[in-house]
Scaffold this motif. Structure first.
Motif: not given
Length: 130
Positions: A3-6, A42-50, A73-76
């Protein structure tokens, strides 16, 4: 997968924030109420939430910013297998996008993207995504 940025928009205490992660181990430290747990959530939501689910569950809505009624809005930004990617999840518009590092669209289908993240991260159970 690295992961580079969130980027967080309307996520809990952060109206608009970008967090860069260095190329090695990252430790998040700060005073109480600085946002450490919020970054983890936020990392958990960005990776796993639909975000494309028909009715956003209550637990997902609880992360919306204190500053607005709009959902977040989350941008990973991440690297996998030597390639850069951008994963965007817009919970207000109920959309998800996976783009390459240049911004070209690779997919807007949550299940396809979940399969890719499963592959990139080497997770043993792809049911984590969703």
């Amino acid at each position: 997968m690295f992961i580079q940025a969130l980027e967080l928009k309307n996520f809990k205490k952060f109206a608009d924030r970008r967090i860069e992660f260095p190329a090695d181990i990252t430790v998040v430290k700060g005073k109480n109420e600085a946002g450490k747990s919020t970054i983890r959530e936020a990392l958990i939501a960005a990776l796993f939430f639909d975000p494309t689910t028909a009715n956003i569950p209550k637990y997902m809505k609880e992360f919306k910013s204190w500053h607005t009624e709009d959902l977040y809005t989350l941008v990973l930004h991440f690297e996998a297998n030597g390639e850069n990617y951008i994963l965007e999840k817009d919970f207000e518009k109920q959309k998800v996008f996976l783009k390459n590092g240049e911004g070209d669209m690779l997919s807007h289908d949550f299940n396809e993207i979940a399969d890719k993240l499963h592959e990139f991260g080497g997770y043993s159970n792809k049911d984590l995504f969703g």
